[in-house]
Design an enzyme around this catalytic site. Structure first.
Site, PDB file in Angstrom:
ATOM      1  N   GLY A 119      -6.392 -13.991  15.639  1.00  0.00           N
ATOM      2  CA  GLY A 119      -5.226 -13.624  14.939  1.00  0.00           C
ATOM      3  C   GLY A 119      -5.742 -12.338  13.478  1.00  0.00           C
ATOM      4  O   GLY A 119      -5.048 -12.512  13.038  1.00  0.00           O
TER       5      GLY A 119
ATOM      6  N   LYS B  41      -6.486   2.911   2.681  1.00  0.00           N
ATOM      7  CA  LYS B  41      -6.863   2.582   2.184  1.00  0.00           C
ATOM      8  C   LYS B  41      -8.360   3.348   1.365  1.00  0.00           C
ATOM      9  O   LYS B  41      -8.556   3.862   0.056  1.00  0.00           O
ATOM     10  CB  LYS B  41      -7.945   1.310   2.441  1.00  0.00           C
ATOM     11  CG  LYS B  41      -6.617  -0.010   3.134  1.00  0.00           C
ATOM     12  CD  LYS B  41      -7.516  -0.910   3.228  1.00  0.00           C
ATOM     13  CE  LYS B  41      -6.809  -2.176   3.998  1.00  0.00           C
ATOM     14  NZ  LYS B  41      -6.820  -3.058   4.688  1.00  0.00           N
TER      15      LYS B  41
ATOM     16  N   LYS C 154       0.617  -0.983   0.130  1.00  0.00           N
ATOM     17  CA  LYS C 154      -0.020  -0.308   0.380  1.00  0.00           C
ATOM     18  C   LYS C 154       0.642   1.410   0.219  1.00  0.00           C
ATOM     19  O   LYS C 154       0.380   2.475  -0.900  1.00  0.00           O
ATOM     20  CB  LYS C 154      -0.361  -0.010   1.364  1.00  0.00           C
ATOM     21  CG  LYS C 154      -1.953  -1.568   1.352  1.00  0.00           C
ATOM     22  CD  LYS C 154      -2.700  -1.058   2.230  1.00  0.00           C
ATOM     23  CE  LYS C 154      -3.601  -1.697   3.263  1.00  0.00           C
ATOM     24  NZ  LYS C 154      -2.308  -3.030   3.646  1.00  0.00           N
TER      25      LYS C 154
ATOM     26  N   VAL D  74      -6.344  -2.485  -1.571  1.00  0.00           N
ATOM     27  CA  VAL D  74      -7.767  -2.611  -1.008  1.00  0.00           C
ATOM     28  C   VAL D  74      -8.823  -3.235  -0.836  1.00  0.00           C
ATOM     29  O   VAL D  74      -8.471  -3.610  -2.169  1.00  0.00           O
ATOM     30  CB  VAL D  74      -8.569  -1.446  -1.455  1.00  0.00           C
ATOM     31  CG1 VAL D  74     -10.158  -0.753  -1.331  1.00  0.00           C
ATOM     32  CG2 VAL D  74      -7.244   0.568  -1.683  1.00  0.00           C
TER      33      VAL D  74
ATOM     34  N   GLU E 129      -4.776  -4.258  -6.836  1.00  0.00           N
ATOM     35  CA  GLU E 129      -5.730  -4.635  -6.758  1.00  0.00           C
ATOM     36  C   GLU E 129      -6.301  -4.449  -5.102  1.00  0.00           C
ATOM     37  O   GLU E 129      -6.533  -4.330  -4.232  1.00  0.00           O
ATOM     38  CB  GLU E 129      -6.601  -5.545  -7.504  1.00  0.00           C
ATOM     39  CG  GLU E 129      -8.425  -6.254  -7.047  1.00  0.00           C
ATOM     40  CD  GLU E 129      -8.493  -5.094  -7.688  1.00  0.00           C
ATOM     41  OE1 GLU E 129      -9.283  -4.493  -6.451  1.00  0.00           O
ATOM     42  OE2 GLU E 129      -9.022  -5.050  -8.437  1.00  0.00           O
TER      43      GLU E 129
ATOM     44  N   LEU F 266     -10.984  -8.491  -3.427  1.00  0.00           N
ATOM     45  CA  LEU F 266     -12.551  -7.633  -3.865  1.00  0.00           C
ATOM     46  C   LEU F 266     -11.816  -6.901  -4.942  1.00  0.00           C
ATOM     47  O   LEU F 266     -11.179  -6.365  -4.572  1.00  0.00           O
ATOM     48  CB  LEU F 266     -12.950  -7.147  -3.027  1.00  0.00           C
ATOM     49  CG  LEU F 266     -13.625  -7.874  -1.551  1.00  0.00           C
ATOM     50  CD1 LEU F 266     -13.984  -6.886  -0.700  1.00  0.00           C
ATOM     51  CD2 LEU F 266     -14.289  -9.300  -2.013  1.00  0.00           C
TER      52      LEU F 266
ATOM     53  N   ALA G  90      -8.446  -6.560  -0.251  1.00  0.00           N
ATOM     54  CA  ALA G  90      -7.607  -7.851  -0.776  1.00  0.00           C
ATOM     55  C   ALA G  90      -7.536  -7.934  -1.802  1.00  0.00           C
ATOM     56  O   ALA G  90      -7.877  -7.423  -3.045  1.00  0.00           O
ATOM     57  CB  ALA G  90      -7.870  -8.903   0.160  1.00  0.00           C
TER      58      ALA G  90
END
Ligand code: ADP
Ligand code: ASP
Ligand code: MG
Length: 815
Positions: A662, A680, A577, A607, A604, A611, A609
């Site tokens: 986690g 993001k 990022k 932001v 891609e 999607l 992951a």
């Protein structure tokens, strides 16, 4: 009868010569055999080097000569029968003494004429034949060495003498009738009518074999070497080159002329004239049937038989207004070259006749320049012809196949793949027979070009080079997925992704075709210290038609190289990022690099992951839609937390659970500060066309005061319940009328912000549960109800699958 010729590598050592004796022994049991041998491998080169040293006044030639003599003496004592050793040793020593005398003379006069050099290098073949014949006798064959200088009649063109076929054929025919069953003939050498030693050109033993075969009407001329016959490309350049069962004489001639040095080009002529098959066989793999070369052979499916290249040539161009429409220019040009014995590899003339372009060996450039300068001196003075242009560091690539003439599109395919591989073609030449399409490229592009062409004609897939920076959780998951999909990808997409370099934060390993399994361990254990610039350079010079650089790091180091990669046509896939969500100047530089460079850029997964958020937004913007508002729940951790709080769990308990599962960073304050979410939304805002500075996003932290940042982690966990009451109250208040409290990011024309917001029951966000991400775009086209993307937006596996999808998109693009 048949002729069996063994090249330098086949007689390079005692063991190899024993193999030769065995092989020939088997053949001689059923057929009459004539053996032709080269000098032991490397000897011709050593002799040439020794004479150069002598010319330059260095005494080092004496040492070279000793080494050469020792090598032969050792072979002799290992191979000859005991009773012969002394006499043979004497013969070889006499030849070596004679050679020493010649070299002594060279070192005195400091000159080695082509005539002298021929007599020097002839030593290699003469001694080789003596030793090989002795080895045959020791194994029980009636065999004698034959010095071909008594049979092979040539002109005086020392270094590349031309053979007088009729005289030679007569002598060979007469000699053969008087021979022992197994003569061992020296390759490569001959003599003039008056008995001066000559040679037939480097690699000329093949030619000797063909001339003997033709003179004796052999059933076959076998050329035994160290590879499985003629291959579709030089195996040192193309790893997937394969050996051919059959090809045509004219195809072999073209391939060998253009660099497939497995057979010396003139070899074809005598064989073809008598229609004798040439068979190329492998001493190291005698079971291989060999490549059979005859007048006809079955056509390859796409018309192309093989690809060859010559690495170091000079490209010369003669041009000028005074050449257009004037007859005789080409004749004078090539006449001038012929007078200086300059051999021309390739010629190309534009139909405007304004320029003639041709390729020659670099050593001949000065001679060519001089001779052409003299020939066109008058035209130069009158300004009708320009100064000769010489470009060096070029390579010729030849694509050969007789069936190309009946296969439409073969030339298109060749130049198409060269374009895709971003190889600049400097000159093109195609004879009207269409047997060979050849072109001149920059020497540094040669490997890439040959591999790209070879793959385009012979592979059912395209290979793309992948370089991975960062082998953390995402990088490793990516490599696992790529490894599991090797065959699937080939079947579904005709694509082979080859990992040619990878780096962790400390080490890197650059090598073609790294195995995916335990790649991280390989890099850590066998790799060198990481130098990002070297990994980047490896990607820019990749031999593949496409290369993809994957940034799975979370560091600022990689982004400094993005422009360089894109300029070189390397595609970038980034899960990092920082390059996109940091300061605006960096973002702008990267995007400018993207527009200027030839490489594509995919990110891609920065932001949501995997999607499809960034790509969807890019499509909206590219197609001219105007983005009015973006809202997003962009943190899986905060989503999980706020869902549990809405269900009545205390904030501190919910955070503890998320931590244990986690779902949080090791230090959960990084999640609670909202800065990851802010980054993001900043990326989305910028992709939508808003030039926002990093500080422009208003951010509400779930930790209200600076003191929370200053605490130790233990103290943080102890005091966390102090926040429960306030957040609990806000959540209850928000839940009236079906609403709820979400940690949301939003951006409109004037404001970008992240923080806790109440969403109405009607909002798409009201139904969001658990750690799912969701992004809604309100645009001119999506004004009534937004375009919504929703699903799991975190975790190494989904992120890696997003990176993988980006790599596949990038890989399908040209370089
Ligand atoms: P020899 O000593 O047997 O005469 P050469 O070294 O002259 O052998 O020729 C064999 C070599 O030619 C091979 O080792 C290979 O590296 C090289 N070569 C180049 N192009 C081709 C090709 N298309 N097919 C086979 N070999 C090739
Ligand atoms: N020994 C010679 C050379 O190295 C001839 C040959 O190998 O065919 O060129
Ligand atoms: Mg050879």
């Amino acid at each position: 009868m048949k002729v069996m010729k063994f090249g330098g590598t086949s007689v390079g050592s005692v063991d190899r010569i024993r193999d030769v004796v065995r092989l020939v022994g088997e053949a001689a049991a059923t057929d009459r055999v004539l053996v032709v041998v080269s000098a032991f491998s490397g000897i011709t080169n050593s002799l040439i080097e020794a004479s150069q040293k002598a010319v330059h006044g260095s005494a080092a030639w004496l040492g070279d000569l000793d080494a050469i003599a020792r090598r032969h003496a050792e072979a002799l004592s290992a191979l000859a029968a005991n009773h012969e050793k002394a006499t043979l040793h004497e013969t070889v020593t006499r030849a070596a003494d004679e050679l020493r005398g010649v070299l002594q003379g060279v070192s005195l006069v400091r000159e080695c004429t082509p005539r002298t050099l021929d007599s020097i290098v002839s030593f290699g073949e003469r001694v080789s034949a003596l030793i090989v014949a002795a080895a045959f006798r020791a194994a029980g064959h009636a065999s004698t060495a034959c010095d071909a200088r008594t049979l092979m009649v040539t002109d005086q063109n020392f270094g590349a003498a031309r053979v007088n076929f009729s005289a030679t054929h007569d002598r060979i025919a007469r000699w053969w009738s008087t021979q022992t069953p197994l003569p061992i003939v020296t390759g490569f050498i001959g003599a003039t009518e008056s008995g001066e030693t000559t040679t037939l050109g480097r690699g000329g033993s093949d030619y000797t074999a063909a001339i003997f075969g033709a003179a004796l009407d052999a059933e076959a001329i076998e050329i035994w070497t160290d590879v499985d016959g003629v291959m579709s490309a030089d195996p040192r350049i193309v790893a997937t080159a394969f050996s051919m069962g059959a090809l045509r004489y004219d195809e072999l001639m073209e391939l060998s002329h253009f660099g497939a040095k497995v057979v010396y080009p003139p070899t074809v002529h005598p064989a073809r004239a008598k229609n004798i098959p040439l068979v190329i066989k492998n001493t190291l793999n005698p079971g291989f049937a060999g490549t059979w070369i005859r007048e006809e052979a079955d056509n390859p499916p796409l018309g192309v038989r093989g690809v060859a290249s010559i690495s170091n040539i000079a490209l010369l161009r003669l041009e000028g207004d005074g050449m257009v429409g004037v007859p005789g220019i080409a004749m004078r040009l090539f006449g001038a070259l012929a007078r200086e014995h300059v051999s021309v590899i390739l010629i190309s003339q534009a139909s405007s006749e304004h320029s003639i372009c041709f390729a020659i060996e670099p050593v001949a450039v000065e001679r060519a320049r001089r001779s052409i300068g003299a020939e066109f001196a008058l035209e130069r003075q009158a300004g009708l012809i320009d100064e000769l242009v010489v470009e060096s560091d070029a390579s010729v690539i030849a694509v050969v196949g007789a069936a190309m003439r009946d296969t439409p599109g073969s030339a298109g395919r060749i130049f198409g793949v060269l374009g895709e591989a971003h190889v600049n073609v400097r000159a093109i030449s195609q004879g009207s027979s269409e047997l060979n399409v050849s072109c001149v490229v920059s020497r540094e592009d040669e490997r890439r070009a040959v591999n790209a062409i070879h793959e385009a004609f012979f592979a059912d897939h395209r290979t793309v080079s992948v370089f991975i920076a960062g082998l953390g959780r995402v990088g490793r998951a990516l490599v696992d997925q790529m490894t599991a999909q090797v065959s699937g990808l080939r079947e579904r997409a005709g694509l082979r992704l080859e990992i040619d370099g990878a780096a962790t934060s400390r080490h890197m390993f650059i090598r073609p075709g790294l195995a995916g399994t335990s790649l991280r361990d390989t890099v850590e254990k066998e790799g060198a210290p990481k130098v990002m610039a070297d990994l980047v350079r490896a990607a820019t010079v990749s031999r593949r038609s496409s290369a993809v650089f994957v940034d799975c790091t979370d560091s600022e180091e990689t982004m400094g190289y993005y422009a360089q990669l894109l300029d070189a046509g390397v595609h970038i896939v980034s899960a990092n990022k920082r390059p996109f969500g940091g300061d605006l100047a960096t973002y702008r530089t990267i995007k400018a690099g993207r527009r200027r460079g030839r490489g594509a850029l995919f990110h891609e997964t920065t932001v949501g992951a995997a999607l499809p958020v960034v790509g969807t937004l890019a499509d909206l913007v590219r197609t001219g839609d105007r983005v009015r508002r973006i809202e997003g729940a962009l943190s899986g951790t905060l989503g999980f937390l706020m869902t549990n709080v809405a269900d009545g769990t205390a904030f501190s308990a919910a955070l503890r659970e998320a931590h244990e599962l986690g779902y949080t960073e090791p230090n959960p304050r990084e999640d609670l500060s909202g800065s990851d979410v802010a980054r993001k939304i900043l990326i989305l805002a910028r992709e939508a066309g808003l030039p926002l500075e990093a500080g422009a996003v208003k951010r509400e932290s779930l930790l209200p005061f600076a003191e929370w940042d200053a605490m130790t982690l233990a103290e943080f966990w102890r005091r966390l319940p102090e926040l429960d009451a306030a957040i609990g109250a806000r959540a209850r208040e928000a839940s009236l009328n079906g609403g709820r409290l979400c940690y949301l990011a939003s951006v409109t024309d004037d404001v970008a912000e992240v923080g806790l917001r109440r969403v109405e029951a009607a909002s798409p966000f009201a139904s969001l549960r658990g750690g799912d991400n969701m992004v809604a775009f309100w645009t001119d086209r999506y004004s009534e109800s937004p375009l919504v993307i929703r699903g799991p937006g975190a975790g190494p596996d989904v992120t890696a699958s997003g990176v993988f999808a980006d790599i596949i998109k990038a890989a399908s693009l040209a370089r």
